[in-house]
Design a protein around this motif. Structure first.
Motif, PDB file in Angstrom:
ATOM      1  N   LEU A 145       0.678  -1.225   0.059  1.00 29.58           N
ATOM      2  CA  LEU A 145      -0.098   0.000   0.252  1.00 29.58           C
ATOM      3  C   LEU A 145       0.847   1.179  -0.152  1.00 29.58           C
ATOM      4  N   SER A 146       2.194   1.049   0.833  1.00 27.66           N
ATOM      5  CA  SER A 146       2.782   2.346   0.871  1.00 27.66           C
ATOM      6  C   SER A 146       3.597   2.781  -0.633  1.00 27.66           C
ATOM      7  N   GLY A 147       3.788   1.630  -1.266  1.00 27.07           N
ATOM      8  CA  GLY A 147       4.157   1.623  -2.736  1.00 27.07           C
ATOM      9  C   GLY A 147       3.400   2.546  -3.573  1.00 27.07           C
ATOM     10  N   THR A 148       2.173   2.128  -3.382  1.00 25.11           N
ATOM     11  CA  THR A 148       0.982   2.553  -4.423  1.00 25.11           C
ATOM     12  C   THR A 148       0.907   4.131  -3.983  1.00 25.11           C
ATOM     13  N   VAL A 149       0.544   4.566  -2.567  1.00 25.95           N
ATOM     14  CA  VAL A 149       0.425   5.820  -2.035  1.00 25.95           C
ATOM     15  C   VAL A 149       1.741   6.787  -2.682  1.00 25.95           C
ATOM     16  N   ILE A 150       2.765   6.437  -2.586  1.00 23.67           N
ATOM     17  CA  ILE A 150       4.055   7.114  -2.811  1.00 23.67           C
ATOM     18  C   ILE A 150       4.157   7.121  -4.320  1.00 23.67           C
ATOM     19  N   SER A 151       3.758   6.359  -5.202  1.00 27.14           N
ATOM     20  CA  SER A 151       3.724   6.477  -6.460  1.00 27.14           C
ATOM     21  C   SER A 151       2.962   7.395  -6.961  1.00 27.14           C
ATOM     22  N   VAL A 152       1.666   7.357  -6.235  1.00 24.31           N
ATOM     23  CA  VAL A 152       0.559   8.499  -6.805  1.00 24.31           C
ATOM     24  C   VAL A 152       0.814   9.799  -6.412  1.00 24.31           C
ATOM     25  N   LEU A 153       1.539  10.057  -5.179  1.00 23.16           N
ATOM     26  CA  LEU A 153       1.971  11.453  -4.922  1.00 23.16           C
ATOM     27  C   LEU A 153       2.869  11.814  -5.525  1.00 23.16           C
ATOM     28  N   VAL A 154       3.993  11.152  -5.895  1.00 23.87           N
ATOM     29  CA  VAL A 154       5.307  11.598  -6.741  1.00 23.87           C
ATOM     30  C   VAL A 154       4.765  11.807  -7.868  1.00 23.87           C
ATOM     31  N   ALA A 155       3.792  11.181  -8.730  1.00 20.99           N
ATOM     32  CA  ALA A 155       3.335  11.561 -10.067  1.00 20.99           C
ATOM     33  C   ALA A 155       2.563  12.975  -9.896  1.00 20.99           C
ATOM     34  N   ALA A 156       1.497  13.010  -9.239  1.00 17.95           N
ATOM     35  CA  ALA A 156       0.886  14.238  -9.018  1.00 17.95           C
ATOM     36  C   ALA A 156       1.723  15.577  -8.442  1.00 17.95           C
ATOM     37  N   GLY A 157       2.761  15.026  -7.763  1.00 19.83           N
ATOM     38  CA  GLY A 157       3.730  16.168  -7.289  1.00 19.83           C
ATOM     39  C   GLY A 157       4.404  16.606  -8.817  1.00 19.83           C
ATOM     40  N   LEU A 158       4.724  15.794  -9.563  1.00 22.54           N
ATOM     41  CA  LEU A 158       5.689  15.963 -10.866  1.00 22.54           C
ATOM     42  C   LEU A 158       4.714  16.773 -11.655  1.00 22.54           C
ATOM     43  N   GLN A 159       3.521  16.394 -11.680  1.00 22.17           N
ATOM     44  CA  GLN A 159       2.663  16.927 -12.651  1.00 22.17           C
ATOM     45  C   GLN A 159       2.524  18.396 -12.271  1.00 22.17           C
ATOM     46  N   GLY A 160       2.169  18.724 -10.987  1.00 20.86           N
ATOM     47  CA  GLY A 160       2.268  20.209 -10.654  1.00 20.86           C
ATOM     48  C   GLY A 160       3.485  21.050 -10.989  1.00 20.86           C
ATOM     49  N   LEU A 161       4.489  20.219 -10.589  1.00 22.73           N
ATOM     50  CA  LEU A 161       5.850  20.996 -10.961  1.00 22.73           C
ATOM     51  C   LEU A 161       6.126  21.143 -12.366  1.00 22.73           C
ATOM     52  N   SER A 162       5.529  20.266 -13.367  1.00 19.96           N
ATOM     53  CA  SER A 162       5.611  20.297 -14.633  1.00 19.96           C
ATOM     54  C   SER A 162       4.921  21.554 -15.194  1.00 19.96           C
ATOM     55  N   ASN A 163       3.488  21.951 -14.373  1.00 17.01           N
ATOM     56  CA  ASN A 163       2.620  23.159 -14.659  1.00 17.01           C
ATOM     57  C   ASN A 163       3.557  24.393 -14.456  1.00 17.01           C
ATOM     58  N   ILE A 164       4.315  24.358 -13.339  1.00 20.60           N
ATOM     59  CA  ILE A 164       5.021  25.621 -12.998  1.00 20.60           C
ATOM     60  C   ILE A 164       6.089  25.852 -13.895  1.00 20.60           C
ATOM     61  N   VAL A 165       6.937  24.970 -14.065  1.00 16.76           N
ATOM     62  CA  VAL A 165       8.101  25.070 -14.904  1.00 16.76           C
ATOM     63  C   VAL A 165       7.862  25.474 -16.400  1.00 16.76           C
ATOM     64  N   PHE A 166       7.025  24.602 -16.883  1.00 17.41           N
ATOM     65  CA  PHE A 166       6.734  24.571 -18.399  1.00 17.41           C
ATOM     66  C   PHE A 166       5.173  25.194 -18.716  1.00 17.41           C
ATOM     67  N   GLY A 167       4.601  25.997 -17.708  1.00 14.44           N
ATOM     68  CA  GLY A 167       3.059  26.476 -17.880  1.00 14.44           C
ATOM     69  C   GLY A 167       3.050  27.382 -18.834  1.00 14.44           C
ATOM     70  N   ASN A 168       4.099  28.170 -19.200  1.00 15.68           N
ATOM     71  CA  ASN A 168       4.235  29.461 -19.932  1.00 15.68           C
ATOM     72  C   ASN A 168       4.560  29.138 -21.356  1.00 15.68           C
ATOM     73  N   LEU A 169       4.813  27.941 -21.753  1.00 16.23           N
ATOM     74  CA  LEU A 169       4.994  27.639 -23.066  1.00 16.23           C
ATOM     75  C   LEU A 169       3.622  27.573 -23.857  1.00 16.23           C
ATOM     76  N   PRO A 170       3.829  27.847 -25.085  1.00 15.13           N
ATOM     77  CA  PRO A 170       2.562  28.066 -26.052  1.00 15.13           C
ATOM     78  C   PRO A 170       1.924  26.731 -26.196  1.00 15.13           C
ATOM     79  N   GLY A 171       0.537  26.712 -26.335  1.00 15.87           N
ATOM     80  CA  GLY A 171      -0.224  25.527 -26.849  1.00 15.87           C
ATOM     81  C   GLY A 171      -0.177  24.608 -26.060  1.00 15.87           C
TER      82      GLY A 171
END
Length: 301
Positions: free
Chosen positions: A208-234
């Motif tokens: 269960l801990s592996g599942t939770v960690i994977s989901v949290l890391v994936a969600a965190g990377l998505q948010g970080l990706s939006n912050i870093v690359f959110g200003n790119l066009p389209g």
């Protein structure tokens, strides 16, 4: 083509369907029943049905359904591997099946001793069921090993076996072992009860801990990706660049390596507790005395 070869291929096809169809059914069932969610969603097993009972409602969850689907797939795999066994010109699948049998027999013989060599099929079933129950996360299904009820059931079966072999020399011998020394009797009793509890929580918690960690890391990377690359066009601004690769590496560890490792650990603990709890020398002495007394009685008669 001979009728025998046609029949052989048809039976093979049936066994292959037994392996694949349960996964397809599980995926379809999940698609049809999973509600839409937004953002991070970490939930337990989905409840499909609930039947009212006097003490507690009987619920049918995705963990139970997926566990049965895994068992059907494993049954199909075993039938496929053992179909068409021969002594000459053997198939590659037979080589693989024989390799599995040899490895499990060697593991059981080394860990439990010659007396328990008949336990090889049981240990193979534990490893296979546990490993495949964790690996189904690779196809998006809820792993039964993330449900405490499923893993606790396996631990209870192991506890019954442990108690059975500890009582091989009689209930009095078992009770005496709990009271040795007398001052530690409460701790010995707690230790007996703690065995299945620790086995269940260890397996359940790690998966269960592996599942939770994977989901949290994936969600965190998505948010970080939006912050870093959110200003790119389209669409480039919405594309989760940082989610490429890293979640896959985590999946390799948590879903494959950790899942298989926990299956191996659970099997090793089962073998250790059962073999260590069995007083083999005392049992053989008792059995020898019974045999001698029986022979003496026969000679007198």
């Amino acid at each position: 083509m001979s009728k025998k070869s046609v029949r052989f291929k048809v039976v093979d096809l049936i066994y292959i369907c037994m392996m694949i169809l349960p996964a397809v059914i599980g995926i379809v069932l999940k698609i049809l029943t999973t509600p839409k969610t937004e953002g991070i969603s970490i939930t337990g097993a989905q409840i499909y049905l609930s039947y009212p009972f006097p003490v507690q409602d009987l619920v049918i969850t995705s963990a139970q359904v997926n566990s049965w689907l895994v068992m059907i797939s494993i049954t199909g795999l075993c039938l496929y591997l053992t179909h068409g066994l021969k002594t000459r010109d053997i198939l590659k699948r037979q080589h693989f099946a024989e390799w599995i049998v040899e490895k499990v027999n060697g593991l059981v013989g080394q860990s439990m001793g010659e007396y328990f060599k008949g336990y090889a099929p049981f240990i193979a079933a534990i490893i296979g069921l546990s490993a495949f129950s964790s690996l189904i996360t690779l196809i998006g299904l809820y792993p039964p090993t993330s449900d405490l009820n499923i893993v606790a059931g396996w631990a209870i079966i192991t506890f019954v076996l442990i108690t059975y072999y500890k009582m091989k020399c009689g209930p009095l011998y078992y009770i005496k072992s709990l009271t040795s020394p007398v001052l530690l009797t409460p701790l010995n009793v707690i230790g007996e009860i703690a065995t299945p509890v620790s086995m269940a929580f260890r397996h359940y918690g790690n998966v269960l801990s592996g599942t939770v960690i994977s989901v949290l890391v994936a969600a965190g990377l998505q948010g970080l990706s939006n912050i870093v690359f959110g200003n790119l066009p389209g669409f480039l601004g919405e594309f989760p660049f940082l989610q490429i690769g890293i979640p896959a590496v985590l999946s390799v560890y948590f879903d494959i390596f950790s899942g298989c490792l926990q299956a191996y650990i659970f099997a090793m603990l089962t073998m250790m507790y059962v073999s260590d709890g069995f007083p083999l020398e005392e049992y053989m002495k008792k059995k020898s005395l019974k045999r001698k007394s029986k022979n003496s009685a026969m000679e007198v008669n």
